[in-house]
Design a protein around this motif. Structure first.
Motif, PDB file in Angstrom:
ATOM      1  N   TYR A  26       0.763  -1.321   0.052  1.00 13.71           N
ATOM      2  CA  TYR A  26       0.128   0.115  -0.011  1.00 13.71           C
ATOM      3  C   TYR A  26       0.760   1.265  -0.070  1.00 13.71           C
ATOM      4  CZ  TYR A  26      -3.474  -3.428   1.443  1.00 13.71           C
ATOM      5  OH  TYR A  26      -4.364  -4.470   1.459  1.00 13.71           O
ATOM      6  N   LEU A  27       2.172   1.280   0.232  1.00 11.32           N
ATOM      7  CA  LEU A  27       2.973   2.377   0.465  1.00 11.32           C
ATOM      8  C   LEU A  27       3.697   2.217  -0.842  1.00 11.32           C
ATOM      9  CD1 LEU A  27       4.380   2.250   3.810  1.00 11.32           C
ATOM     10  CD2 LEU A  27       2.259   3.629   2.803  1.00 11.32           C
ATOM     11  N   PRO A  28       3.878   3.545  -1.728  1.00 14.49           N
ATOM     12  CA  PRO A  28       4.685   3.739  -3.078  1.00 14.49           C
ATOM     13  C   PRO A  28       6.166   3.576  -2.599  1.00 14.49           C
ATOM     14  CG  PRO A  28       3.880   5.730  -2.451  1.00 14.49           C
ATOM     15  CD  PRO A  28       3.220   4.671  -1.478  1.00 14.49           C
ATOM     16  N   GLN A  29       7.047   3.137  -3.758  1.00 14.03           N
ATOM     17  CA  GLN A  29       8.432   3.136  -3.403  1.00 14.03           C
ATOM     18  C   GLN A  29       8.979   4.686  -3.634  1.00 14.03           C
ATOM     19  OE1 GLN A  29      10.694   0.768  -2.518  1.00 14.03           O
ATOM     20  NE2 GLN A  29       8.804  -0.294  -2.212  1.00 14.03           N
ATOM     21  N   ILE A  30       9.390   5.227  -2.693  1.00 11.70           N
ATOM     22  CA  ILE A  30       9.859   6.729  -2.918  1.00 11.70           C
ATOM     23  C   ILE A  30      11.266   6.824  -3.393  1.00 11.70           C
ATOM     24  CG2 ILE A  30      10.260   8.785  -1.606  1.00 11.70           C
ATOM     25  CD1 ILE A  30       7.360   7.838  -2.004  1.00 11.70           C
ATOM     26  N   THR A  31      11.344   7.448  -4.502  1.00 13.20           N
ATOM     27  CA  THR A  31      12.948   7.756  -5.139  1.00 13.20           C
ATOM     28  C   THR A  31      13.159   9.258  -5.342  1.00 13.20           C
ATOM     29  OG1 THR A  31      11.899   7.758  -7.406  1.00 13.20           O
ATOM     30  CG2 THR A  31      12.532   5.377  -6.437  1.00 13.20           C
ATOM     31  N   LYS A  32      14.354   9.378  -5.810  1.00  9.53           N
ATOM     32  CA  LYS A  32      14.875  11.006  -5.422  1.00  9.53           C
ATOM     33  C   LYS A  32      14.100  11.750  -6.602  1.00  9.53           C
ATOM     34  CE  LYS A  32      19.645  10.235  -4.846  1.00  9.53           C
ATOM     35  NZ  LYS A  32      21.133  10.641  -5.010  1.00  9.53           N
ATOM     36  N   GLU A  33      13.103  11.001  -7.745  1.00  9.36           N
ATOM     37  CA  GLU A  33      12.413  11.704  -8.696  1.00  9.36           C
ATOM     38  C   GLU A  33      11.102  12.594  -8.076  1.00  9.36           C
ATOM     39  OE1 GLU A  33      13.721   8.837  -9.187  1.00  9.36           O
ATOM     40  OE2 GLU A  33      15.155   9.198 -11.088  1.00  9.36           O
ATOM     41  N   HIS A  34      10.771  11.699  -6.923  1.00  6.81           N
ATOM     42  CA  HIS A  34       9.667  12.215  -6.215  1.00  6.81           C
ATOM     43  C   HIS A  34       9.915  13.788  -5.594  1.00  6.81           C
ATOM     44  CE1 HIS A  34       8.260   8.138  -6.462  1.00  6.81           C
ATOM     45  NE2 HIS A  34       7.278   8.686  -6.402  1.00  6.81           N
ATOM     46  N   PHE A  35      11.340  13.983  -5.233  1.00  3.60           N
ATOM     47  CA  PHE A  35      11.672  15.264  -4.684  1.00  3.60           C
ATOM     48  C   PHE A  35      12.330  16.084  -5.836  1.00  3.60           C
ATOM     49  CE2 PHE A  35      12.090  11.920  -1.461  1.00  3.60           C
ATOM     50  CZ  PHE A  35      11.299  12.595  -0.491  1.00  3.60           C
ATOM     51  N   ALA A  36      12.011  15.775  -7.082  1.00  2.00           N
ATOM     52  CA  ALA A  36      12.677  16.810  -8.148  1.00  2.00           C
ATOM     53  C   ALA A  36      11.830  18.176  -8.153  1.00  2.00           C
ATOM     54  CB  ALA A  36      12.629  16.016  -9.511  1.00  2.00           C
ATOM     55  N   LEU A  37      10.303  18.043  -8.077  1.00  2.00           N
ATOM     56  CA  LEU A  37       9.772  19.172  -8.084  1.00  2.00           C
ATOM     57  C   LEU A  37      10.139  20.165  -6.787  1.00  2.00           C
ATOM     58  CD1 LEU A  37       7.620  21.023  -9.462  1.00  2.00           C
ATOM     59  CD2 LEU A  37       5.882  19.604  -8.266  1.00  2.00           C
ATOM     60  N   TYR A  38      10.281  19.452  -5.623  1.00  4.13           N
ATOM     61  CA  TYR A  38      10.746  20.236  -4.626  1.00  4.13           C
ATOM     62  C   TYR A  38      12.011  20.955  -4.634  1.00  4.13           C
ATOM     63  CZ  TYR A  38      11.888  21.377   0.320  1.00  4.13           C
ATOM     64  OH  TYR A  38      12.488  21.720   1.689  1.00  4.13           O
ATOM     65  N   GLN A  39      13.012  20.220  -5.181  1.00  9.38           N
ATOM     66  CA  GLN A  39      14.217  20.882  -5.284  1.00  9.38           C
ATOM     67  C   GLN A  39      14.152  22.007  -6.464  1.00  9.38           C
ATOM     68  OE1 GLN A  39      16.792  17.544  -6.436  1.00  9.38           O
ATOM     69  NE2 GLN A  39      16.881  16.646  -4.379  1.00  9.38           N
ATOM     70  N   GLN A  40      13.371  21.845  -7.381  1.00  9.93           N
ATOM     71  CA  GLN A  40      13.291  22.988  -8.277  1.00  9.93           C
ATOM     72  C   GLN A  40      12.805  24.202  -7.601  1.00  9.93           C
ATOM     73  OE1 GLN A  40      11.000  21.467 -11.607  1.00  9.93           O
ATOM     74  NE2 GLN A  40      12.748  20.009 -12.199  1.00  9.93           N
ATOM     75  N   GLU A  41      11.888  24.050  -6.583  1.00  4.91           N
ATOM     76  CA  GLU A  41      11.080  25.132  -5.971  1.00  4.91           C
ATOM     77  C   GLU A  41      12.065  25.622  -5.104  1.00  4.91           C
ATOM     78  OE1 GLU A  41       7.327  23.996  -4.445  1.00  4.91           O
ATOM     79  OE2 GLU A  41       6.388  23.611  -6.505  1.00  4.91           O
ATOM     80  N   ILE A  42      12.695  24.961  -4.150  1.00  2.00           N
ATOM     81  CA  ILE A  42      13.424  25.225  -3.016  1.00  2.00           C
ATOM     82  C   ILE A  42      14.967  25.925  -3.269  1.00  2.00           C
ATOM     83  CG2 ILE A  42      14.674  23.231  -2.266  1.00  2.00           C
ATOM     84  CD1 ILE A  42      12.320  25.357  -0.244  1.00  2.00           C
ATOM     85  N   THR A  43      15.650  25.390  -4.692  1.00  4.32           N
ATOM     86  CA  THR A  43      16.650  25.875  -4.803  1.00  4.32           C
ATOM     87  C   THR A  43      16.917  27.348  -5.049  1.00  4.32           C
ATOM     88  OG1 THR A  43      17.307  23.978  -6.033  1.00  4.32           O
ATOM     89  CG2 THR A  43      18.606  25.761  -6.711  1.00  4.32           C
ATOM     90  N   PRO A  44      15.827  28.138  -5.730  1.00  4.84           N
ATOM     91  CA  PRO A  44      15.974  29.453  -5.810  1.00  4.84           C
ATOM     92  C   PRO A  44      15.899  30.256  -4.532  1.00  4.84           C
ATOM     93  CG  PRO A  44      14.478  28.783  -7.468  1.00  4.84           C
ATOM     94  CD  PRO A  44      14.651  27.735  -6.683  1.00  4.84           C
TER      95      PRO A  44
END
Length: 976
Positions: A108-126
Motif C-alpha cells: 500500500y506504500l509507494p516506492q519513494i525515489t529521488k524523482e519524487h523530490f525533483a519538483l521540491y528541489q526545483q522550487e526550493i533551490t531559488p
C-alpha cells in the motif's frame, strides 16, 4: 510592567514548540513581485503573524514542553545487558533475531525515489540562493543577534521570578481577589503570640515586592537604552522640521498675494461675463417653461376636439405626453396641481368610450347584409380602435367580438327561416306561431333549400369574421415587431455605451496611476471614444443646448418631450398606414397570447356556426324527418353538409366536430334503416322464391356489364326505347353463363346499392361493410335452410326439393362468390389502413359460401348414392341383358344429367358425375362380392360385363360426358 514585557525585543508567538519555525505554504499560488523585506531589522515590527515561534517564559512556565526533557537518548537506546552494542533496545522484548528479520515491503506504500523530490528541489533551490545571498549581505547581524539573544535570555530569566499575576493585562488592585492574592491578610493577623512572626512576614513581602520592582525597572531601562539612538534622532529631526515649516509658511503667504493680484486683474471680468450668460440662460429657460405651461393649459380642449373626431389614439398620446411633461418638467407647479388627476379621469373615460365604440363596430360589422362582399368595414377605424385598446392594455376586447358572433349566428338562422317561411303559401303563420313548427311543415326540397341558404350565409359570415380578425392580428404583430426592433436598438446602444465606459475607465486608471494620456497612447493611438469623451469634458459646463436664438425654436416646448417617443410607420394587410409609438408597453408574452386568443376566436366562430347548424338539424329531426329520407335524399343532404364542413375547415384552418358528429349520428341511423329495409326485402324475396330459373332482364345484364367494366354503381335510368330488349335465359358474367333466380338478381342490385352508398357517404364505410357482411351471411344461411334444409316445402309449398333446385341454388351461390372479391376491393380502397382488419369478414363469407356449395354437391351425390343402394341391392346376374336394374340406373342418370347440365358448367358436371360413378362402382362391387361373381371369364362374368358395357355406353353418350374416364375395372376384386 505589562508594557515593559510587550516591548521585549524577542519576538513572541502563541506556540512554544520551536524557537524558529519555517512557514510552509500548503497551496501553491502566484504571488506578485514585491520589494524585498528588510533582512536586518533593528527591532520587531509588532506584527504577530510575522514573528518566529518560540517558547514564552510567561505563558509556558506551567506547561511541559520539549525544553523540559531531561532523558539521555543514547542511554535509552543502549542496553548494558547485551554484548553487542550495535543492537537496539527492541531486541530486549522481541528477541535477538528481530534485527536480522527482513521486513516485507508494503503493498500500500509507494516506492519513494529521488524523482519524487525533483519538483521540491526545483522550487526550493531559488529560495535557498536568495537566503544565502541575504546571509552574505547581513553578516553583521549575527553578532547583534547573539548579543540580543543573550541579553534576552538573561532578562527572561529575571522576569521568570516575577509572578504571572503582575503580567496580566487586566491587573488591578481595585479587584478584591487580585489584592488578596498580592497582599494576603494572613500576614497581617494581630493574634496573640504571632506579632513578631507577622512583622517578619510583612517585611519579607515588602522586600520581595521591591525586588520585583527592581527587576522590572532594570528591564525598562534596558529597553530604553536599546532605543536611545532613535530618541535622539527624533529630537534632531524636530528642529529641522520646524525650519521647513517656517520657510513653507513664508512661501504660501507670497503665493497668496500673487493669486490675489491675478484674481483682480484677470478673473473678475470673465466671471462677470459668465454670470451674465448664466442669467440670460435662466431667463430663456423661464420663458420656455412659460410657453410649455401655455401649451399644457390647452391640453383638455385639444383632447375634447380629438374625441369629437374619434381620434382616440391621438387623444391618448396627448394625455400621455402631458402627464410626462407634468411629472418631469412642470413638477411642483401649483396651478397644475389638479391637472394630473383630471387627465387620469379623462383617460378612464376614453377607455369606456373605446370599448363602447368597439362594441358598436362589431355589431355593425357582423349585422350588415350578408352578400358576397367580404371587405372589412371601415378598416382605418378598426385599426385605430385596436391600437388604442392595446395602448390602454384592454386585452379582453376580443371577447366583445365573440359575444356579437354568437348573437349574429342566431339571427342568421332566424332570418333565413323567416324569409323562407314567408315565401311558402302552404304555411299559415297566423295559425302556426312558433318558428320551429313552421319549419317542420316544410317538405324536403323546401327544407333543403333553406339549409343550403343557411350554409351559404354562414360561409360569408366566417369569411368576414376571418378578414376582421386578421386585421386585428396584423396590428398585434406590428406592435410585436416594433418591440423587437426597439430591443435590438437598445442592445446596440448598450454595447456602444459599454465601449465608451470601458475607454473612460482606462483613462481614469491612467490618471490615477499618475500618467498622462499622451504618455499612454502614442500619436494616432487614442481611441475615438476617448477623444469624444475628452472633447465633451473640455466643453464649458455652463453651455446650454439652446443658443441665443432658441427662444423661437420648438425644441424646448412640448414637442421636445414628445420627440422622445420614436414612431414608425407600418402598413396593415388592408393597406392602412398607421403610426406605432413606443408607448405601447406590452410584453411579447402578452402580445403572443393575445394573437393566439384572436386566432382561437376564429376557431370559435367555426364552432358556433356548426353548433347552430346542429341545433337546426335536431329541431327538424324531432319528428323523425331525417330518418324517413330515402337514399338519394340523404346522400344529397350528406354531400351538402360535407361541403359546408370542408368550406369552414378551409376558412378557419381547424376541424369542428359538432356538425360532423351530428352527420355521423344521422348517417348511423340511416345505415340502420337502410340495412333493415333491404334485409326485410331480401327475407320476403327468399320466402317467396320457388327456386326456378328466372329470365334475366336487360337492365340486370347492363348492371353486371358495368361492374365488369370497373364501375361499381347503379346505372342511371335511361329513357324508354322504342324497342325493348327481351330478357335472356342466362346472366352472362365475363363470358360465363349463370342460371339464377330472381332473388339473386335483386340481391346483386342491393349489393351495388351498398357500394354506391359508401361512395356517396364515405363516413359510413365501416358500418356499411358490417351491414353488407350481415346481409350476405343472412342470404347464405337462409338459402341453406330453404333448399338443403327443405324449408321451401313449408314456406313456398313446393312438393319436393329436386336436383334442379339444388343445382340452381349452387349456381346462385357461385355467382355471389364471384362478386365478393370485387366488393372487397371496393371497400378496401375506401378504408383506412388501420381498418383493413375488417376485410376478414369477406374471407369468412367466402369460406361459408364454398362450404355451402360443397354441401349441395354432396347432397346431389347422396341422392344418387341412395338410388344405387336401392337398385343394386336387388340386382341378380341373369338374362336378359341389359338387365332391368341397369336400365333403370341409366334412366336415372340421364334424368340427373338433364336436370343439371344447363345449370352447371361442363367442368362441374363432369366432376359431379365422376363422384356419382365412384359411388356406383362401390355399390356394384359390393353386390358382386355378395353374389360371388368374379372376373373369371365365366357365364356370370359375361353377363355382368354386358350390363356394365351398357351402363358405360349410356353414360358416355350423355352430352359433355363422352370423354369421361369411368375406369370400370375397379368393380372386380383384385386377386391377392
Amino acid at each position: 510592567m505589562a508594557s515593559s514585557h510587550s516591548s521585549s525585543p524577542v519576538p513572541q508567538s502563541n506556540s512554544s514548540d520551536a524557537f524558529f519555525k519555517k512557514e510552509v505554504d500548503t497551496t501553491k499560488r502566484f504571488r506578485p513581485v514585491q520589494s524585498l523585506p528588510d533582512v536586518c531589522p533593528k527591532e520587531p515590527t509588532g506584527n504577530p503573524n510575522s514573528l518566529h515561534d518560540s517558547p514564552s517564559l510567561v505563558a509556558d512556565q506551567q506547561r511541559w514542553t520539549i525544553y523540559h526533557s531531561k532523558v539521555n537518548l543514547p542511554a535509552a537506546l543502549n542496553d548494558p545487558r547485551l554484548a553487542k552494542r550495535e543492537s537496539d533496545f527492541f531486541t530486549k522484548t522481541w528477541g535477538v533475531d528481530f534485527v536480522d528479520t527482513e521486513v516485507t515491503p508494503s503493498f500500500y506504500l509507494p516506492q519513494i525515489t529521488k524523482e519524487h523530490f525533483a519538483l521540491y528541489q526545483q522550487e526550493i533551490t531559488p529560495r535557498e540562493k536568495v537566503h544565502e545571498r541575504c546571509k552574505n549581505i547581513c553578516t553583521s547581524k549575527d553578532t547583534f543577534d547573539r548579543t540580543l539573544l543573550h541579553t534576552h535570555d538573561k532578562s527572561r530569566t529575571d522576569l521568570e521570578q516575577v509572578p504571572k499575576i503582575f503580567m496580566k493585562p487586566d491587573f488591578a488592585l481595585e479587584d478584591s481577589l487580585t489584592f488578596n492574592a498580592v497582599l494576603p491578610w494572613s500576614h497581617f493577623s494581630t493574634a496573640g503570640g504571632k506579632g513578631n512572626r507577622d512583622a517578619a512576614s510583612s517585611k519579607l513581602l515588602q522586600e520581595k515586592l521591591s525586588h520585583y520592582l527592581d527587576i522590572v525597572e532594570v528591564n525598562i531601562a534596558h529597553q530604553i537604552s536599546l532605543r536611545s539612538e532613535a530618541f535622539f534622532h527624533a529630537m534632531t529631526s524636530q528642529h529641522e522640521l520646524q525650519d521647513y515649516l517656517r520657510k513653507t509658511s513664508q512661501a504660501v503667504k507670497l503665493l497668496r498675494e500673487k493669486i490675489s493680484k491675478i484674481d483682480k486683474v484677470m478673473c473678475e471680468g470673465s466671471l462677470r461675463v459668465l454670470r451674465l450668460s448664466l442669467t440670460r440662460n435662466n431667463c430663456i429657460k423661464a420663458y420656455n417653461k412659460l410657453k410649455l405651461m401655455a401649451t399644457v393649459h390647452q391640453t383638455q380642449p385639444t383632447v375634447q376636439l380629438l374625441l369629437s373626431t374619434s381620434e382616440y389614439v391621438g387623444a391618448l398620446d396627448l394625455i400621455a405626453t402631458t402627464q410626462e411633461v407634468l411629472q418631469q418638467e412642470l413638477q411642483g407647479i401649483h396651478s397644475f396641481r389638479h391637472l394630473g388627476s383630471q387627465l387620469c379621469e379623462l383617460e378612464k373615460l376614453i377607455d369606456k368610450m373605446m370599448i363602447a365604440e368597439f362594441s358598436t363596430y362589431a355589431r355593425n360589422d357582423l349585422n350588415r347584409p350578408l352578400e358576397d362582399d367580404c371587405q372589412i368595414l371601415e378598416e382605418e377605424r378598426l385599426v385605430s380602435l385596436v391600437f388604442g385598446l392595446l395602448k390602454q392594455r384592454k386585452l379582453n376586447f376580443y371577447e366583445i367580438y365573440g359575444d356579437e358572433m354568437i348573437n349574429t349566428a342566431k339571427n342568421i338562422i332566424k332570418q333565413c327561416v323567416v324569409n323562407t317561411v314567408s315565401q311558402i303559401e302552404e304555411i299559415d303563420t297566423e295559425v302556426v306561431v312558433k318558428l320551429a313548427d313552421q319549419m317542420r311543415m316544410m317538405n324536403f326540397p323546401q327544407w333543403f333549400d333553406l339549409l343550403k341558404n343557411i350554409f351559404s350565409k354562414f360561409t360569408i359570415f366566417l369569411k368576414r369574421v376571418k378578414a376582421t380578425l386578421n386585421t386585428i392580428r396584423s396590428v398585434v404583430f406590428l406592435v410585436l415587431d416594433k418591440n423587437q426592433k426597439n430591443r435590438d436598438l437598445e442592445d446596440t446602444l448598450q454595447k456602444n455605451s459599454a465601449k465608451e465606459s470601458m475607454v473612460d475607465s482606462e483613462v481614469a486608471y491612467l490618471t490615477h496611476e499618475g500618467m498622462f494620456i499622451s504618455d499612454a497612447f502614442g500619436d494616432g493611438e487614442l481611441p475615438a471614444g476617448a477623444a469624444d469623451s475628452a472633447s465633451q469634458r473640455n466643453t464649458s459646463p455652463n453651455s446650454e443646448p439652446c443658443s441665443s436664438d432658441s427662444v423661437s425654436e420648438p425644441e424646448c416646448t412640448t414637442d421636445s418631450s414628445s420627440s422622445k417617443e420614436h414612431t414608425s410607420s407600418s402598413v396593415t394587410p388592408g393597406g392602412v398606414e398607421m403610426m406605432i409609438g413606443e408607448d405601447v408597453k406590452l410584453t411579447d408574452l402578452e402580445l403572443v397570447r393575445l394573437a393566439n386568443n384572436i386566432q382561437e376566436l376564429l376557431y370559435n366562430a367555426s364552432d358556433i356556426c356548426h353548433d347552430r347548424s346542429v341545433k337546426f338539424l335536431m329541431a327538424r329531426a324531432k319528428d323523425g324527418f331525417l330518418e324517413k329520407l330515402n337514399s338519394n335524399e340523404f346522400v344529397t343532404l350528406s354531400r351538402l353538409m360535407e361541403g359546408f364542413i370542408l368550406d369552414t375547415e378551409q376558412i378557419c384552418g381547424r376541424k369542428s366536430m359538432s356538425l360532423r358528429g351530428a352527420l355521423q349520428s344521422q348517417a348511423n341511423r340511416f345505415v340502420n334503416r337502410f340495412h333493415e329495409e333491404r334485409k326485410t326485402k331480401l327475407s320476403l324475396l327468399l320466402d317467396n322464391e320457388r327456386w326456378k330459373q328466372a329470365e334475366v332482364p336487360a337492365e340486370f345484364q347492363d348492371l353486371v356489364d358495368s361492374v365488369s367494366d370497373g364501375r361499381i354503381s347503379l346505372p342511371e335510368k335511361k329513357p324508354t326505347a322504342t324497342e325493348e330488349r327481351k330478357p335472356t335465359e342466362f346472366l352472362i358474367v365475363e363470358g360465363q353463363k349463370y342460371a339464377t333466380v330472381g332473388t339473386v338478381l335483386l340481391l346483386i342490385r342491393i349489393i351495388l346499392e351498398y357500394c354506391q352508398c359508401v361512395d356517396n357517404i364515405p363516413s359510413i364505410t365501416t358500418d356499411m361493410l358490417t351491414r353488407l357482411s350481415d346481409l350476405l351471411k343472412y342470404f347464405n344461411s337462409r338459402s341453406c335452410q330453404l333448399v338443403l334444409g327443405a324449408g321451401a316445402l313449408q314456406v313456398v309449398g313446393l312438393k319436393t326439393i329436386t336436383t334442379k333446385n339444388l343445382a340452381l341454388s349452387s349456381r346462385c351461390l357461385q355467382l355471389i362468390v364471384h362478386y365478393i372479391p370485387i366488393i372487397r376491393a371496393h371497400f378496401e380502397a375506401r378504408l383506412q389502413p388501420k381498418q383493413f382488419s375488417m376485410l376478414r369478414h369477406f374471407d369468412h363469407i367466402t369460406k361459408d359460401y364454398h362450404d355451402h356449395i360443397a354441401e349441395i354437391s354432396a347432397k346431389l351425390v347422396a341422392i344418387m348414392d341412395s338410388l344405387f343402394d336401392k337398385l343394386l341391392s336387388k340386382y341378380e346376374v341373369k338374362a336378359p341383358v341389359p338387365s332391368a336394374c341397369f336400365r333403370n340406373i341409366c334412366k336415372q342418370m340421364a334424368k340427373m344429367h338433364e336436370a343439371i347440365y344447363d345449370l352447371l358448367p361442363e367442368e362441374q358436371t363432369q366432376m359431379l358425375f365422376l363422384r356419382i360413378n365412384a359411388s356406383y362402382k362401390l355399390h356394384l362391387k359390393r353386390q358382386l362380392a355378395h353374389l360371388n361373381v368374379v372376373n373369371d371369364g365365366g357365364p356370370l362374368n359375361g353377363l355382368v360385363t354386358s350390363d356394365v358395357a351398357f351402363y358405360t355406353g349410356n353414360l358416355q353418350a350423355l352430352k359433355g360426358l363422352n370423354n369421361l374416364d369411368l375406369n370400370m375395372a375397379e368393380i372386380w376384386e383384385q386377386k391377392r
